[in-house]
Scaffold this active site. Structure first.
Site, short mmCIF file in Angstrom:
data_model
loop_
_atom_site.label_atom_id
_atom_site.label_comp_id
_atom_site.label_asym_id
_atom_site.label_seq_id
_atom_site.Cartn_x
_atom_site.Cartn_y
_atom_site.Cartn_z
N ARG A 1 0.82 -1.23 0.00
CA ARG A 1 0.00 0.00 0.00
C ARG A 1 0.86 1.28 0.00
O ARG A 1 0.48 2.28 -0.58
CB ARG A 1 -0.92 -0.03 1.23
CG ARG A 1 -1.85 1.17 1.37
CD ARG A 1 -2.85 0.94 2.50
NE ARG A 1 -3.46 2.17 2.98
CZ ARG A 1 -4.64 2.64 2.55
NH1 ARG A 1 -5.34 2.00 1.66
NH2 ARG A 1 -5.12 3.76 3.05
N ILE B 1 -7.04 8.07 -1.04
CA ILE B 1 -7.00 6.60 -1.08
C ILE B 1 -7.82 6.19 0.14
O ILE B 1 -7.64 6.73 1.24
CB ILE B 1 -5.54 6.09 -1.03
CG1 ILE B 1 -5.46 4.56 -0.98
CG2 ILE B 1 -4.75 6.65 0.12
CD1 ILE B 1 -4.01 4.00 -1.10
N SER B 2 -8.75 5.24 -0.02
CA SER B 2 -9.65 4.88 1.07
C SER B 2 -8.91 4.22 2.23
O SER B 2 -7.84 3.63 2.06
CB SER B 2 -10.73 3.91 0.57
OG SER B 2 -11.42 4.46 -0.51
N GLN B 3 -9.54 4.31 3.41
CA GLN B 3 -9.05 3.66 4.62
C GLN B 3 -8.88 2.15 4.35
O GLN B 3 -9.74 1.54 3.71
CB GLN B 3 -10.12 3.89 5.68
CG GLN B 3 -9.86 3.31 7.02
CD GLN B 3 -11.10 3.46 7.91
OE1 GLN B 3 -12.16 3.87 7.45
NE2 GLN B 3 -10.96 3.13 9.17
N PRO B 4 -7.80 1.54 4.85
CA PRO B 4 -7.58 0.10 4.59
C PRO B 4 -8.79 -0.76 4.93
O PRO B 4 -9.17 -1.64 4.15
CB PRO B 4 -6.39 -0.25 5.49
CG PRO B 4 -5.67 1.03 5.69
CD PRO B 4 -6.70 2.12 5.65
#
Ligand code: SAH
Length: 243
Positions: free
Chosen positions: A64, A90-93
């Site tokens: 990531r 970028i979205s939260q994991p």
């Protein structure tokens, strides 16, 4: 914080101190980032209920930190979204893992993603399905993501610049559709481009009034049902033409 987590963090801190002391390069996927990634998977993903082994493996396999700006790499495994430029994130994991799990991806699937962004979600999916077609409306982000995916060897992902609100007719129908920017309503063309027996996962709603995640299913007879899952907060979908 649970004792298990505290002890895990202590071990992690000691290990990271050793890794840094050895002066390893942090350019690529070093032990430093592998350990941060394992902690992310343990504390943010498995502890919150994601259990699909294939999804967990994909989250472990994709570096990531190589999907964010160099200055943000050490934050790549933190529990939140990160800026990727042009007011996008970028979205939260956890959200990536959650959406991937409820999408129920399979190895033979052809998938459409709307909102390539950094390319991270596309990279995760590329490990789980046959092919990912991904559309990004901001040309600079789309080009950057396409180059990154190419360089990192995700060769079953095709990126195009365009308005994903209208889907990607040429490659439809899709087994799965995933949308990572929130439209105010479910775009009709996306439902049309879903295969019978297919499934779409998307956030819906105006940011200021709250959004929720929806799962749209099209059964074998073509009948469509929609289910709401969890409240979420995504960047709004940009839509150029009202159709
Ligand atoms: N999936 C991304 C998250 C991206 S954030 C990742 O893993 O990094 C949402 C992205 O959707 C942004 O890059 C934004 O530019 C894009 N977007 C917004 N509206 C869009 C539209 N109509 N068509 C295609 N992309 C869109």
């Amino acid at each position: 914080m649970k004792w298990k987590n505290i002890s895990f963090f202590l071990q992690l801190t000691m290990l990271l101190a050793c890794v840094n002391a050895e002066g390893q390069s942090v350019e690529n996927d070093t032990l430093f980032y592998q350990l941060l990634r394992q902690a992310m998977i343990e504390n943010q993903i498995i502890d919150r209920g994601v259990s699909d082994e294939r999804v967990i493996k994909a989250m472990n396999d994709v570096p990531r930190h190589l999907f964010v700006k160099e200055s943000l790499r050490d934050l790549a495994y933190a529990d939140g979204p990160l800026p990727i430029g042009y007011n996008q994130t970028i979205s939260q994991p956890y959200i990536v893992a959650y959406m991937t799990e409820i999408l129920q991806p399979d190895t033979h699937h052809i998938v459409l993603e709307v909102g390539t962004g950094s390319g991270y979600q596309a990279a995760i999916l590329s490990k789980l399905v046959n092919h990912v077609y991904s559309i990004e409306i901001i040309p600079e982000l789309g080009k950057e993501a396409a180059n990154r995916l190419d360089k990192l060897g995700y060769d079953n992902v095709t990126v195009k610049i365009g308005d994903g609100y209208n889907g990607w007719e040429e490659h439809s129908p899709f087994d799965r559709i995933i949308v990572t920017a929130a439209p105010e309503q479910i775009p009709k063309k996306l439902v049309d481009q879903l295969k019978s027996g297919g499934l779409m996962v998307l956030p819906v709603g105006k940011t200021s009034f709250g959004q929720d995640m929806r799962v749209v299913k099209k059964d074998k007879t073509g009948q469509v049902t929609t289910q709401e899952t969890i409240p979420v907060r995504f960047v709004p979908m940009i839509h150029e033409h009202n159709e």
